[in-house]
Design an enzyme around this catalytic site. Structure first.
Site, PDB file in Angstrom:
ATOM      1  N   ASP A  20     -20.852  35.389 -18.728  1.00 52.93           N
ATOM      2  CA  ASP A  20     -20.596  33.994 -19.109  1.00 52.93           C
ATOM      3  C   ASP A  20     -21.745  33.401 -19.902  1.00 52.93           C
ATOM      4  O   ASP A  20     -21.548  32.857 -20.999  1.00 52.93           O
ATOM      5  CB  ASP A  20     -20.345  33.133 -17.868  1.00 52.93           C
ATOM      6  CG  ASP A  20     -19.074  33.517 -17.142  1.00 52.93           C
ATOM      7  OD1 ASP A  20     -18.632  34.672 -17.295  1.00 52.93           O
ATOM      8  OD2 ASP A  20     -18.528  32.674 -16.422  1.00 52.93           O
ATOM      9  N   SER A 183     -16.625  38.690  -7.891  1.00 53.58           N
ATOM     10  CA  SER A 183     -17.579  37.692  -8.347  1.00 53.58           C
ATOM     11  C   SER A 183     -18.581  37.492  -7.219  1.00 53.58           C
ATOM     12  O   SER A 183     -18.194  37.158  -6.097  1.00 53.58           O
ATOM     13  CB  SER A 183     -16.859  36.375  -8.661  1.00 53.58           C
ATOM     14  OG  SER A 183     -17.800  35.362  -8.964  1.00 53.58           O
TER      15      SER A 183
END
Length: 409
Positions: A20, A183
């Protein structure tokens, strides 16, 4: 993007080196014309492997510089220990490992921004999670004059595939791949796991989920005892080793002990601040031992009403810290209340570790309110059992009056 961007000269990005934030650096430069991007990385004990080469990676992605700030000792001493004193546990199980790290990260983020003369802050939190609220609430309290940029609420990308394609088009190196299942978020206190099979609450976590602790089924068949000593609510030694000025090292020691015995695993469905539920698995080995020991000492020292009130503070504070309200008058008042109770929390506690359990088995304190002389079933000097009759009659008087009233009617 069709949105008109506010003119930003310099922005500091909370950078992890992951997919990200690797994409965010070039995106900022492309969408905020003439904007200089400075990377900031907080070391809160997530592990050296996550920090290796991170400065070079940030520069390669387009950042002008990268600041790695060591927050490990400050995190444990100034945030974890005060929260421990409140006894805060979110929704009865979660020891708040992710949320308690956010204030110290946000504070350092703002300090870097002010140091380099930035006019904006940027984070990589998604628009569905809690962290966007936690960080931005801290930013608002510490530096409301700085603009906050949240790319996940602005850009058109919606998946890992989109992000990988975006980086590939710009020849920006990234170690991430489409094979990532979970995650994870780690710091010295814990590691969290979400995604993959965990998105189905009916699916039991596989062994691949857990990365920090030994499976309790595979843990040693012989229990191990750990002795923790506290002074005024602060951990000062473990197993005779002085940790009074080394809070981070103390937690690392407890993490190793607890992890070896499979201590600190939980699998929960929690209520996010934004309104939806999420399922996550958390590993907090050292924190589980610390919390057990601290509460074991409390039961020895605090009287009934004090403990009852401290527990109410802990319940309320669990929501305050989960919701990102650390830098508020309410948090300050609750922390002060818990600290006042902690002033008498001096003593030693032995915790037995065995097959995923951390059980308090011994405790002692110079401030103990427990007295074998008073608790005994034998004769003592402070309690006449005949007095109990009057106490019970007065204690139950309202029930007696209610019953008599109903009988008369």
């Amino acid at each position: 993007m069709a949105l008109t961007k506010k003119k930003i000269k310099k922005v500091v990005l909370a950078y992890s080196g992951g997919l990200d934030t690797s994409a965010i650096i070039p995106w900022l430069k492309e969408n905020y014309e003439g904007c200089e991007v400075v990377a900031f990385c907080a070391d809160v004990g997530q592990g050296e492997e996550e920090l290796v080469g991170i400065q070079e990676k940030a520069i390669a992605s387009g950042a002008s510089e990268c600041h790695v700030v060591d927050l490990k000792e400050e995190y444990i001493k100034e945030y974890v220990y005060p929260i421990l004193k409140t006894g805060a546990v979110y929704e009865g199980q979660y020891l708040l490992g992710t949320s308690m790290a956010r204030p110290v990260i946000a504070k350092a983020h703002v300090e870097v921004a002010l140091k380099v003369g930035a006019d904006a802050l940027c984070h990589g939190c998604t628009g569905k999670g809690n962290d966007q609220v936690r960080f931005e609430a801290c930013f608002a309290a510490l530096a409301p004059e700085l603009t906050v940029i949240a790319p996940w609420r602005e850009w058109d990308m919606v998946s890992r595939e989109d992000l990988l394609a975006y980086l590939a088009e710009r020849n920006i190196p990234c170690s991430a791949s489409l094979t990532k299942i979970y995650s994870r978020d780690a710091n010295a206190w814990h590691i969290s796991h979400e995604g993959g099979e965990l998105e189905d609450p009916w699916c039991e976590p596989s062994k691949e989920v857990w990365t920090m602790t030994v499976d309790p089924m595979d843990a040693p068949d012989v229990p191990e005892k750990v002795e923790l000593s506290f002074k005024d609510g602060e951990l000062v030694s473990v197993d005779g080793k002085d940790f009074s000025n080394a809070a981070y090292d103390a937690l690392m020691y407890l993490n190793a002990k607890g992890a070896a015995h499979g201590v600190g695993r939980i699998d929960i469905v929690e209520n996010r601040l934004v309104g939806m539920k999420s399922r996550g698995c958390y590993e907090t080995p050292g924190g589980t031992i610390l919390m057990a020991a601290y509460k074991g000492l409390e039961t020895l020292i605090l009287d009934k009403e004090s403990l009852k009130y401290r527990e109410s503070v802990g319940h309320e504070f669990s929501h305050v810290i989960y919701d990102g309200r650390w830098f508020t008058p309410l948090a300050k008042a609750q922390l002060a209340s818990a600290a006042s109770f902690a002033e008498k929390l001096t003593g030693d506690v032995v915790v037995k570790l065995y097959k995923g359990m951390a059980q308090v088995v011994q405790r002692r304190s110079p401030n103990s309110l427990y007295s074998e002389e008073f608790a005994t079933f034998g004769a003592d000097d402070v309690y006449d059992q005949k007095h109990a009759e009057g106490f019970i009659r007065l204690f139950s008087l309202s029930s007696r009056i209610t019953a008599l009233s109903q009988k008369d009617k």
